[in-house]
Write an enzyme that holds these catalytic residues in place. Structure first.
Site, short mmCIF file in Angstrom:
data_model
loop_
_atom_site.label_atom_id
_atom_site.label_comp_id
_atom_site.label_asym_id
_atom_site.label_seq_id
_atom_site.Cartn_x
_atom_site.Cartn_y
_atom_site.Cartn_z
N CYS A 95 20.44 69.27 40.90
CA CYS A 95 19.27 68.81 40.84
C CYS A 95 18.34 69.69 41.94
O CYS A 95 17.35 69.54 42.19
CB CYS A 95 19.22 67.33 41.46
SG CYS A 95 20.08 66.07 40.32
N HIS A 354 12.11 62.79 37.27
CA HIS A 354 13.26 63.76 37.69
C HIS A 354 13.60 64.54 36.74
O HIS A 354 14.68 64.62 36.19
CB HIS A 354 14.01 62.92 38.48
CG HIS A 354 15.45 63.66 38.97
ND1 HIS A 354 15.12 65.07 39.40
CD2 HIS A 354 16.63 63.61 39.38
CE1 HIS A 354 16.37 65.56 39.98
NE2 HIS A 354 17.24 64.77 39.71
N CYS A 384 19.70 64.84 46.95
CA CYS A 384 21.32 64.68 46.63
C CYS A 384 21.53 65.53 45.37
O CYS A 384 20.69 66.05 44.49
CB CYS A 384 21.79 63.52 46.49
SG CYS A 384 21.10 62.29 45.20
N GLY A 386 24.65 66.37 42.25
CA GLY A 386 25.89 66.26 41.37
C GLY A 386 26.96 66.84 41.84
O GLY A 386 26.80 68.20 42.26
#
Length: 398
Positions: A95, A354, A384, A386
């Site tokens: 991300c 997203h 945040c 993964g």
């Protein structure tokens, strides 16, 4: 001989609209075609700057395979018609891929190895699903919960909700506010400066004439925000990751398709071509956290990025905090004491979407234009990541 660290400035920042996946407006649009549109947009905004001066392009992509494989950065650059001399590399930090691309591009300029860089991000979750088409994880992931939990994103959000005591009511209210803010921003035209329209060719079979009817649809705004979202409708949704859980499709980020791009230059190029800087890239930080509570990552990345920029957290006027889940966003806001009014004033990923590797570049474009529109000095993009990470970047309006 020691080189002096120099500043890196953003002089162009654009993004495509964000489409819903897997059945949204970009379901049949290749990710490299989305990316080339963003690349062409930022280059066209700098008519006095010779594209041959671009040293390299760094593109974030969370699942670089299939339609977005084969080094999608270089493929899109060639398709966009940039000079053959412009290199391209694809990077992956899930991300935070797009934000990492910006930081890497800025670093090349800071250390004097480049004067003009492109940073971008792209993701088509319609064509390349979460985890890719053929996930092949190490089998140890299934014997060690601390490692394996990182791949059950929804379960990590449930763990954060439990540990930080984030209620279902609070999550649904946060989700509803994300939609409200996004819709208000759309209606006010606040996204117009950053979004570039994308033409989509739609083909429909005509059974009477036995031909294919084609028409072009121009997409100008994000597809995700829902005017019909209510607290009642959100409350009715069932939890999807745990039987007695609180994380639902309504208070989680949307799967999406999109791309964003920025051009960064040195001060020498600013002066040589009389360019107007949109912002200075001030700092970047990435920190690791336990994978099973990966959503709390920004809690440690935000202070680190502020320290690297030499400012206090209270000096940040606008936070683009990626709403992977309402639970983790609320936990970060709660622990750091962030002012909710400064966090995602134009909505976040729950409403806007997203598109994984593109999100950092997209949210950077949103932030940079918002800072100029509102005459704000410092802004931050944070998310945040993964497998247990948090990333944050600080931008300064100049």
């Amino acid at each position: 001989m020691t080189k002096q660290i120099q500043d890196a400035y953003i002089v162009a920042a654009s993004r495509t609209p964000i489409g819903k996946a897997p059945r949204g407006v970009f379901k049949h649009v290749r990710p490299d075609d989305l990316l080339l549109r963003a690349l062409q947009a930022v280059v066209s905004q700098l008519p006095n700057l010779d594209p041959a001066l671009i040293n390299d392009a760094i593109v974030g992509c969370a699942f670089p395979e299939a339609e977005q494989g084969g080094n999608v950065a270089r493929m899109a650059l060639l398709l966009a018609g940039l000079p053959d001399t412009v290199g391209g590399v694809t990077v992956n930090r899930f991300c935070a891929s797009g934000l990492t691309a910006i930081a890497m591009a800025a670093d090349r300029i800071r250390v004097g190895e480049a004067d003009v860089m492109i940073a971008a991000g792209v993701e088509s979750m319609s064509m390349v699903p979460m985890m890719g088409h053929h996930p092949a994880m190490n089998m140890k992931m299934f014997t060690d919960e601390h490692i394996g939990m990182a791949y059950g994103m929804g379960l990590t959000a449930e763990k954060v909700a439990q540990q930080w005591k984030i209620s279902r009511v609070a999550q649904d209210q946060f989700a509803l506010e994300s939609h409200r803010r996004a819709l208000a921003a759309q209606q006010a035209g606040w996204f117009d400066d950053e979004i570039i329209a994308v033409d989509v060719l739609e083909s429909t079979p005509n059974l009477l004439s036995r031909t294919i009817d084609q028409k072009t649809r121009t997409v100008k705004q994000d597809e995700g925000p829902r005017a019909d979202s209510t607290i009642e409708s959100l409350t009715k949704l069932k939890s999807v990751f745990a039987a007695q859980g609180t994380v639902t499709a309504g208070n989680s980020s949307q799967m999406s398709d999109g791309a964003g791009a920025l051009v960064l230059v040195s001060e020498k190029i600013l002066r040589q071509f009389n360019l107007t800087p949109l912002a200075r890239f001030a700092s970047f930080a990435v920190k690791g956290v336990p994978p099973e509570i990966m959503g709390i990552g920004p809690k440690v990345a935000i202070p680190a990025a502020c320290q690297a920029a030499g400012i206090g957290q209270e000096q940040i006027d606008w936070f683009e905090l990626n709403e992977a889940f309402a639970a983790q966003s609320l936990a970060v806001i709660q622990d750091l004491g962030l002012d909710p009014a400064k966090v995602n004033p134009m909505g976040g990923a729950i409403a806007l979407g997203h598109p994984l590797g593109a999100t950092g570049a997209i949210r950077a474009a949103t932030l940079i234009h918002a800072m100029r529109r509102n005459q704000l000095r410092y802004g931050m993009v944070t998310m945040c990541v993964g497998t247990g990470m948090g990333a944050a970047g600080v931008f300064e309006r100049v």
